[in-house]
Each structure stands twice: as C-alpha cells, then as structure tokens.
Enzyme design. Structure first.
Site, PDB file in Angstrom:
ATOM      1  N   SER A  18     144.135  26.764  52.888  1.00 55.18           N
ATOM      2  CA  SER A  18     144.252  26.405  51.474  1.00 55.18           C
ATOM      3  C   SER A  18     144.165  27.696  50.657  1.00 55.18           C
ATOM      4  O   SER A  18     144.921  28.638  50.925  1.00 55.18           O
ATOM      5  CB  SER A  18     143.168  25.390  51.105  1.00 55.18           C
ATOM      6  OG  SER A  18     143.359  24.904  49.796  1.00 55.18           O
ATOM      7  N   HIS A  45     147.433  23.359  51.579  1.00 53.73           N
ATOM      8  CA  HIS A  45     147.211  22.395  50.498  1.00 53.73           C
ATOM      9  C   HIS A  45     148.132  22.709  49.322  1.00 53.73           C
ATOM     10  O   HIS A  45     148.212  23.857  48.874  1.00 53.73           O
ATOM     11  CB  HIS A  45     145.754  22.427  50.034  1.00 53.73           C
ATOM     12  CG  HIS A  45     144.815  21.862  51.048  1.00 53.73           C
ATOM     13  ND1 HIS A  45     143.468  22.087  51.008  1.00 53.73           N
ATOM     14  CD2 HIS A  45     145.042  21.071  52.130  1.00 53.73           C
ATOM     15  CE1 HIS A  45     142.892  21.449  52.013  1.00 53.73           C
ATOM     16  NE2 HIS A  45     143.819  20.834  52.718  1.00 53.73           N
ATOM     17  N   ASP A 138     138.402  20.419  54.770  1.00 53.91           N
ATOM     18  CA  ASP A 138     139.529  19.904  55.538  1.00 53.91           C
ATOM     19  C   ASP A 138     139.823  20.851  56.700  1.00 53.91           C
ATOM     20  O   ASP A 138     139.833  22.073  56.535  1.00 53.91           O
ATOM     21  CB  ASP A 138     140.760  19.788  54.624  1.00 53.91           C
ATOM     22  CG  ASP A 138     141.893  19.011  55.266  1.00 53.91           C
ATOM     23  OD1 ASP A 138     141.634  18.212  56.195  1.00 53.91           O
ATOM     24  OD2 ASP A 138     143.040  19.204  54.836  1.00 53.91           O
TER      25      ASP A 138
END
Length: 196
Positions: A18, A45, A138
């Site tokens: 991300s 992301h 995540d």
C-alpha cells in the site's frame, strides 16, 4: 530464517503493498529479465473510483509484459498482472484470475489477504508471497496462509518501508522466510530467473 529452496517453476509470485509500495516495485520489477520463469500478480491498495495508472507506469520500463487483470485472464509466466480498483483479485484452481466485489477487507478492495489466500490454496509450495510497505494490516493473514500451504514468504524490512505497519503486522503474526531491504529483495527475486 528458512533454508528451504526457492519455489520450483512454473510458479507464482504474489506481491502486496500500500503506501510506499510503488516505490519498492520500481526497484523490484525492472530487475527481472523477460525470461523470468514465473508469473507475477500485484495488489496495491487503490481508491475505488480512480483509474489505476500502475500498468502504464511500468509498461515499457520493464522487460516483462504488463496488464491489468480481467476476469478469467490466464496466469502466464513472464507477465505482471496488476489488480484493478474496486475488485478483489483471486487466483482460480484452473490457472486463471477472477474478480469479485465482496466486502472490502481491512477497508480495502482489492485486498492483499484475498489474493494471498486464494493463491495459497492453488499454488501451495510453488507460491512466493511478498508483503511490502503499507499503513494497515492487510496481507498479514494472507502471508501466514501462504506459509501454512508450504509457500515461501518475504517481508520488506520495516525500517526500509515508507509505512511500517503492514510489514510489522506480518512479523507480529508469523515468521517469514526472509526479511529484506528493497535492493536485497530485487537481487533475491532476480536469482529466481536462474531456475529452470
């Protein structure tokens, strides 16, 4: 650290990240030759309503083919497939990708956990999972799933990450095979090209 051998080709390299991860990809992906014997799939992301620029950023600047995933695309060696915005990207047992719109995971769709867990189920020990910089959790559970399935796991060294939470979350819940700086990770990934 594990002394297990690297995955045998044909194999899949699943990469997630991300905040701060695109900068790392700019180190990793240009290091790979067109003859790289595995397929690569990347979840970064993305905001749901914004078109991804990732394929255009890398196309023409790396030796591998680059594309954004479409439903039912085949998984092909020598190709980098990026997840598009607002769809989870999954690996299917028949050797293809699928897209779905189930609920976000850790507020993210596409989710790294969803990709890693589906890839672990299909590729097992022929899977290498790599978790990069990011600002949420995540990917940690997905990386643990890859390890349980016999795959290899690498994590970006937190001190080299633009956002440390993602690699630190993985290190808090599992023991990856390797913890690497971006430059060391690029060298290790390039060494997989020597596998036949």
């Amino acid at each position: 650290m594990s002394s297990r051998p690297p995955p045998e080709p044909p194999f899949l390299v699943a990469i997630g990240g991300s905040a701060g991860a695109v900068e790392v990809l700019l180190t990793l992906l240009p290091a790979l030759p067109a003859s790289f014997p595995g397929a690569l799939v990347v979840v970064i992301h993305l905001r749901p309503q914004v078109r991804s620029l990732l394929p255009s950023i890398f196309a023409g600047h790396i030796a591998l083919s680059v594309r954004e995933a479409d439903d039912k695309d085949p998984i092909e060696a020598g190709t980098v497939t990026f997840a598009g915005p607002d769809y989870h990207l999954l690996v299917e047992p028949g050797g293809s990708f699928s897209l779905c719109t189930t609920e976000p995971v850790h507020f993210s769709r596409p989710s790294i956990d969803v990709l890693f867990e589906s890839a672990a189920h299909t590729y097992g020990r022929r899977l290498l999972g790599i978790l990069l910089s990011g600002a949420n959790e995540d990917g940690a559970a997905g990386l643990a799933a890859i390890a349980r399935a016999g795959g290899r796991t690498w994590v970006q060294a937190p001190e080299t990450a633009g956002a440390r939470r993602m690699p630190e979350s993985a290190l808090a819940c599992m023991s990856p095979d390797r913890v690497l700086s971006p430059s060391a990770m690029a060298e290790a990934l390039r060494s997989l090209s020597e596998l036949e």
